[in-house]
Scaffold this active site. Structure first.
Site, short mmCIF file in Angstrom:
data_model
loop_
_atom_site.label_atom_id
_atom_site.label_comp_id
_atom_site.label_asym_id
_atom_site.label_seq_id
_atom_site.Cartn_x
_atom_site.Cartn_y
_atom_site.Cartn_z
N GLY A 186 0.23 -4.60 7.52
CA GLY A 186 -0.93 -4.58 8.40
C GLY A 186 -1.66 -3.25 8.35
O GLY A 186 -1.67 -2.54 7.35
N SER A 187 -2.26 -2.88 9.48
CA SER A 187 -3.20 -1.74 9.51
C SER A 187 -2.54 -0.38 9.28
O SER A 187 -3.25 0.60 9.07
CB SER A 187 -3.96 -1.74 10.83
OG SER A 187 -4.80 -2.87 10.90
#
Length: 592
Positions: A304-305
């Site tokens: 993810g981020s």
């Protein structure tokens, strides 16, 4: 008929006379043997030959007997020798606290050939050792073997009870039993040893790979005291609190699994690592269950981020982007053929590089990655060890899942943490290089100094890039999604990451994999913290959200609060006077 003369004696008298003459002859022969005379040496030689021949026949007969019955004494001695020699060195934490050690125990064996009444022996032994299978034991005792195990690793009380039975052909073998005094603490790091004291997983298996079994086989390591303890980088105190916080978080957020780690960014030492559910290495019956894997090493996930940190570092280090560059996010989406990528929380405006990080902008990250190009992106991730299997002392590890065909769309999705699955420890190690001045080093579970770490480190980004990454992580700790972990006095920086899980080849909207990465202190990082939850659920305080800030972020904040004092990080309640001098000089967004 002729009459006998007076000179002739009867036959029996003649036999007596012959025997009387023979006796002096034998005595004379023995006297000749021991008489020190040259011409009498032949009898002596004959006696010596006779004695040696008898000795040779006796030895040969014994060897033939042992060869014909190899399982009797030879089997017993071999089994006993193997049991006694299987010693392992102590494993201690970085402060010398024992994490694994050997204790002396005994096992019960039987010699079936010497047991006269097999049924009675079975009945007596199962009465004292009720967990034995009576049929299995009877089958063992009914063989013609010279040695069989009855039960391994019994208690002193059980030994006394078996001894009182007085069964001929039943005895005891001293053995070394591996024990882990801290139970589940660091289970996935330590691994475990089997009943024969052979390492099966983790550091225990690593120790065997360094030649321990060869030493045991040569009889050079019969006691743990013969071996130097293996000192790990793990801090047992921090290990306990890491597992405790993950366990509590897993229950609070109703996640199906959790994991976390704490790393020294300047040495690459893993200070603590936990993965839940775990197991007790003292009784590792659950260790092979599918949900007991070491998620930090063996699991591979889209991070993810948190991966946006790598994207921004790559762009800044390439020189094609600087800290004051800006990127339009108008429209809130980007199209690649049939694929549409949207912002999660779009602003619809132009963002600077620090703002791209704070708002976790997908569009801004994509545009930075495309500015570097597909090949440059692949080369950077390769350099950061994200495209190959990462090895440590732990034998268990997994290869990342990399796109077979890597085009522009792949660079776009990987830029914000989708489309590339890596082991969390692998990603954590790359982030450590982003904040420690730009040095990438293989993580280790063995204690080492900063000087030794630098000898094996490779510079992967410029110091200026590293300062920029520390700066924007700190901004995110103050103003962005990392505020949940912003513990007062520790100048924390960090990044959240929320990725939808891939189920049957498709992204599941309601099942998240959340991560939170934090550094402390941001101006001169010493430790890097990571917390992970698999399928956490929303709760009242989060407004039903299950994104990373509301679970992994909360846990990371508690980790820093509890671990920092133990690790020697003193709180500072006044901010450092000039933490990021280059960013201030360049007038980076947020520096004024």
């Amino acid at each position: 008929m002729t009459e006998p003369t007076h000179n002739e004696a009867p036959q029996d008298q003649q036999d007596e006379a012959a025997e009387a003459m023979a006796k002096p002859g034998r005595l004379a022969w023995l006297r000749d043997v021991f008489r020190m005379s040259g011409e009498k040496s032949q009898p002596r030689v004959g006696l010596v030959i006779l004695c040696f021949s008898a000795l040779f026949v006796a030895i040969t007969g014994r060897l033939v007997m042992l060869a014909a019955l190899p399982n009797e004494q030879v089997g017993l001695r071999r089994a006993t020798s193997n049991a006694i020699s299987a010693a392992r060195p102590d494993i201690v934490d970085r402060n010398g606290e024992v994490m694994a050690t050997d204790i002396r125990t005994v096992s019960v064996f039987a010699e079936p050939r010497k047991i006269l009444d097999k049924d009675e022996a079975t009945e007596l032994l199962t009465a004292v050792l009720p967990d034995l299978d009576a049929k299995d034991l009877r089958d063992k005792l009914g063989t013609k073997k010279g040695f069989v195990w009855v039960k391994r690793e019994i208690t002193p009380r059980q030994q006394a009870e078996v001894h009182r039975l007085g069964i001929p052909g039943v005895g005891f073998v001293p053995e070394n039993k591996r024990v882990y005094p801290n139970g589940t603490a660091a289970a996935h790091v330590l691994g475990f040893a089997n009943v024969d004291n052979v390492g099966i997983a983790g550091i225990e298996k690593y120790i065997d790979s360094q030649g321990l079994q060869d030493l045991n086989g040569a009889g050079l390591a019969t006691e743990a005291t013969d071996l130097k303890p293996v000192q790990l980088s793990i801090d047992l105190r921090v290990q306990h609190l890491l597992r405790d916080e993950l366990f509590k978080g897993m229950e609070r957020f109703k996640a199906i699994a959790a994991a976390g780690a704490i790393m020294d960014v300047n040495t690459g030492e893993v200070i603590a690592l936990a993965s839940l559910p775990d197991f007790d290495p003292n009784n590792p019956v659950d260790a092979l269950e599918k949900d007991r894997i070491n998620r930090m090493n063996v699991g591979v996930y889209e991070m993810g981020s948190t991966f946006k940190a790598l994207t921004i570092a790559m762009a800044l280090d390439s020189g094609k982007v600087n800290i004051n560059s800006s990127f339009s996010t108008a429209g809130g989406m980007m199209r690649f053929g049939r694929q549409v990528i949207k912002e999660y929380h779009g602003t619809g405006r132009t963002l600077t590089v620090p703002e791209v990080f704070l708002h976790s902008s997908n569009m801004g990250s994509i545009k930075m990655a495309l500015a570097v190009g597909v090949e440059g992106h692949k080369a950077f991730l390769k350099k950061m060890w994200q495209l190959d299997r990462m090895t440590t002392e732990l034998p268990e590890s997994a290869s990342p899942i990399v796109p077979q065909r890597w085009g522009e769309i792949n660079t776009a999705t990987i830029a914000f943490g989708h489309g590339l699955a890596v082991a969390p420890l692998q990603a954590l190690n790359a982030v450590a290089a982003l904040v420690n001045g730009g040095y990438l080093m293989k993580p280790t579970f063995l204690k080492r100094t900063e000087e030794d770490a630098r000898k094996v480190a490779t510079r992967v980004i410029k110091p200026e890039t590293s300062e920029a990454m520390r700066y924007i992580m700190r901004l995110n700790g103050e103003r962005g999604s990392a505020r949940k972990a912003n513990v007062e006095g520790y100048f924390v920086g960090g990044k959240t990451g929320t990725a939808e899980k891939v189920i049957n080849g498709r992204y599941a909207k309601n099942k998240n994999f959340t991560t939170f990465t934090a550094i402390a202190p941001s101006d001169k990082p010493k430790y890097l913290f990571l917390a992970i939850y698999d399928e956490p659920k929303g709760y009242a305080e989060s407004g039903g959200y299950s994104t990373a800030a509301w679970n992994a972020g909360v846990t990371t904040g508690k980790l820093i609060e509890r671990a920092a004092p133990i690790l020697g990080l003193a709180p500072r309640f006044e901010p450092p006077p000039s933490p990021f001098p280059l960013m201030a000089r360049l007038g980076a967004w947020g520096s004024r």
